[in-house]
Design a protein around this motif. Sequence first.
Motif, PDB file in Angstrom:
ATOM      1  N   TYR A  17      36.469  23.641  10.948  1.00 14.91           N
ATOM      2  CA  TYR A  17      35.403  22.868  11.582  1.00 14.91           C
ATOM      3  C   TYR A  17      35.459  21.409  11.135  1.00 14.91           C
ATOM      4  N   THR A  18      35.708  21.193   9.860  1.00 10.47           N
ATOM      5  CA  THR A  18      35.799  19.826   9.355  1.00 10.47           C
ATOM      6  C   THR A  18      36.957  19.077  10.003  1.00 10.47           C
ATOM      7  N   ILE A  19      38.114  19.718  10.065  1.00 11.60           N
ATOM      8  CA  ILE A  19      39.290  19.086  10.670  1.00 11.60           C
ATOM      9  C   ILE A  19      39.051  18.812  12.146  1.00 11.60           C
ATOM     10  N   ILE A  20      38.518  19.787  12.860  1.00 11.10           N
ATOM     11  CA  ILE A  20      38.273  19.625  14.295  1.00 11.10           C
ATOM     12  C   ILE A  20      37.235  18.537  14.549  1.00 11.10           C
ATOM     13  N   SER A  21      36.155  18.549  13.795  1.00 10.97           N
ATOM     14  CA  SER A  21      35.101  17.537  13.983  1.00 10.97           C
ATOM     15  C   SER A  21      35.610  16.138  13.688  1.00 10.97           C
ATOM     16  N   LEU A  22      36.315  15.993  12.576  1.00 11.13           N
ATOM     17  CA  LEU A  22      36.851  14.668  12.240  1.00 11.13           C
ATOM     18  C   LEU A  22      37.891  14.218  13.265  1.00 11.13           C
ATOM     19  N   GLY A  23      38.758  15.138  13.651  1.00  8.84           N
ATOM     20  CA  GLY A  23      39.805  14.800  14.620  1.00  8.84           C
ATOM     21  C   GLY A  23      39.246  14.407  15.976  1.00  8.84           C
ATOM     22  N   THR A  24      38.317  15.196  16.495  1.00  5.81           N
ATOM     23  CA  THR A  24      37.762  14.881  17.813  1.00  5.81           C
ATOM     24  C   THR A  24      36.872  13.645  17.763  1.00  5.81           C
ATOM     25  N   THR A  25      36.155  13.441  16.662  1.00  2.00           N
ATOM     26  CA  THR A  25      35.333  12.240  16.528  1.00  2.00           C
ATOM     27  C   THR A  25      36.214  10.998  16.474  1.00  2.00           C
ATOM     28  N   LEU A  26      37.269  11.059  15.700  1.00  2.50           N
ATOM     29  CA  LEU A  26      38.203   9.930  15.619  1.00  2.50           C
ATOM     30  C   LEU A  26      38.828   9.656  16.986  1.00  2.50           C
ATOM     31  N   TYR A  27      39.256  10.705  17.663  1.00  2.00           N
ATOM     32  CA  TYR A  27      39.848  10.562  18.996  1.00  2.00           C
ATOM     33  C   TYR A  27      38.861   9.926  19.968  1.00  2.00           C
ATOM     34  N   ASP A  28      37.623  10.432  19.969  1.00  2.00           N
ATOM     35  CA  ASP A  28      36.602   9.881  20.867  1.00  2.00           C
ATOM     36  C   ASP A  28      36.300   8.419  20.547  1.00  2.00           C
ATOM     37  N   PHE A  38      24.034  16.224  18.371  1.00  2.00           N
ATOM     38  CA  PHE A  38      23.889  17.483  17.639  1.00  2.00           C
ATOM     39  C   PHE A  38      24.432  18.668  18.435  1.00  2.00           C
ATOM     40  N   SER A  39      24.147  18.732  19.742  1.00  2.00           N
ATOM     41  CA  SER A  39      24.598  19.881  20.532  1.00  2.00           C
ATOM     42  C   SER A  39      26.119  19.944  20.600  1.00  2.00           C
ATOM     43  N   SER A  40      26.776  18.792  20.618  1.00  2.00           N
ATOM     44  CA  SER A  40      28.236  18.769  20.626  1.00  2.00           C
ATOM     45  C   SER A  40      28.793  19.292  19.304  1.00  2.00           C
ATOM     46  N   LEU A  41      28.205  18.847  18.196  1.00  2.00           N
ATOM     47  CA  LEU A  41      28.645  19.326  16.884  1.00  2.00           C
ATOM     48  C   LEU A  41      28.383  20.824  16.718  1.00  2.00           C
ATOM     49  N   LEU A  42      27.234  21.269  17.216  1.00  2.00           N
ATOM     50  CA  LEU A  42      26.900  22.689  17.149  1.00  2.00           C
ATOM     51  C   LEU A  42      27.888  23.507  17.987  1.00  2.00           C
ATOM     52  N   PHE A  43      28.217  23.015  19.173  1.00  2.00           N
ATOM     53  CA  PHE A  43      29.173  23.716  20.033  1.00  2.00           C
ATOM     54  C   PHE A  43      30.546  23.804  19.360  1.00  2.00           C
ATOM     55  N   LYS A  44      30.973  22.725  18.710  1.00  2.00           N
ATOM     56  CA  LYS A  44      32.253  22.754  17.981  1.00  2.00           C
ATOM     57  C   LYS A  44      32.220  23.804  16.875  1.00  2.00           C
ATOM     58  N   PHE A  45      31.094  23.873  16.164  1.00  2.00           N
ATOM     59  CA  PHE A  45      30.976  24.864  15.097  1.00  2.00           C
ATOM     60  C   PHE A  45      31.014  26.283  15.662  1.00  2.00           C
ATOM     61  N   ILE A  46      30.300  26.519  16.750  1.00  2.00           N
ATOM     62  CA  ILE A  46      30.285  27.851  17.367  1.00  2.00           C
ATOM     63  C   ILE A  46      31.688  28.225  17.838  1.00  2.00           C
ATOM     64  N   PHE A 106      39.249  24.056  24.146  1.00  2.00           N
ATOM     65  CA  PHE A 106      39.306  25.231  23.287  1.00  2.00           C
ATOM     66  C   PHE A 106      40.713  25.816  23.248  1.00  2.00           C
ATOM     67  N   THR A 107      41.372  25.870  24.404  1.00  2.00           N
ATOM     68  CA  THR A 107      42.710  26.459  24.464  1.00  2.00           C
ATOM     69  C   THR A 107      43.688  25.708  23.582  1.00  2.00           C
ATOM     70  N   ILE A 108      43.668  24.388  23.641  1.00  2.00           N
ATOM     71  CA  ILE A 108      44.596  23.600  22.833  1.00  2.00           C
ATOM     72  C   ILE A 108      44.361  23.856  21.350  1.00  2.00           C
ATOM     73  N   ILE A 109      43.115  23.761  20.933  1.00  2.00           N
ATOM     74  CA  ILE A 109      42.794  23.950  19.517  1.00  2.00           C
ATOM     75  C   ILE A 109      43.035  25.400  19.090  1.00  2.00           C
ATOM     76  N   TYR A 110      42.721  26.356  19.965  1.00  2.00           N
ATOM     77  CA  TYR A 110      42.931  27.769  19.642  1.00  2.00           C
ATOM     78  C   TYR A 110      44.416  28.068  19.450  1.00  2.00           C
ATOM     79  N   ILE A 111      45.252  27.532  20.307  1.00  2.00           N
ATOM     80  CA  ILE A 111      46.696  27.776  20.183  1.00  2.00           C
ATOM     81  C   ILE A 111      47.220  27.227  18.860  1.00  2.00           C
ATOM     82  N   ILE A 112      46.794  26.028  18.497  1.00  6.49           N
ATOM     83  CA  ILE A 112      47.219  25.444  17.221  1.00  6.49           C
ATOM     84  C   ILE A 112      46.735  26.323  16.063  1.00  6.49           C
TER      85      ILE A 112
END
Length: 144
Positions: A17-28, A38-46, A106-112
């Motif tokens: 979750y930390t890697i995904i959140s930091l990576g997507t935040t940096l990308y955005d 908050f809902s975006s962060l919650l969705f990433k965590f879920i 989700f597919t991209i991150i799930y495959i990795i």
Amino acid sequence: MTKNRLKEMLTVICVSYTIISLGTTLYDRLFYDGRDDFSSLLFKFICTTIAVSILYTHPLLERLSPLSMIVLQYVGAMLLVFLTIWISSFFEELHENSYFGAFSSFTIIYIIGAIAYYVGLHIDVRKQNRLLEEIQTSQNNSIR
């Protein structure tokens, strides 16, 4: 599930979750100047929790072929993600491409994540096989 396995899974969820959140935040921030609410962060965590939990079900599916197991895990994870989106639609307005966006992201991150998980699992199995061979060799040598 054993206590150690649960601890390991929770650690993987937190790190992922930390890697995904930091990576997507940096990308955005670099490409879209976006901000996570908050809902975006919650969705990433879920989604992270779904992906990691599904990957950790592999011992329950070992009777299936590896390809069948991987496909079944992915389909199950995707259905849970879509269910999460559907439930969230009762609480907030969704973009018309919400399902497709979630599918592609989700597919991209799930495959990795799946590749990392199964490579790690393969390395652990090889390590255990080497230890087993060493034990068998030492037992054969002590018998002689």
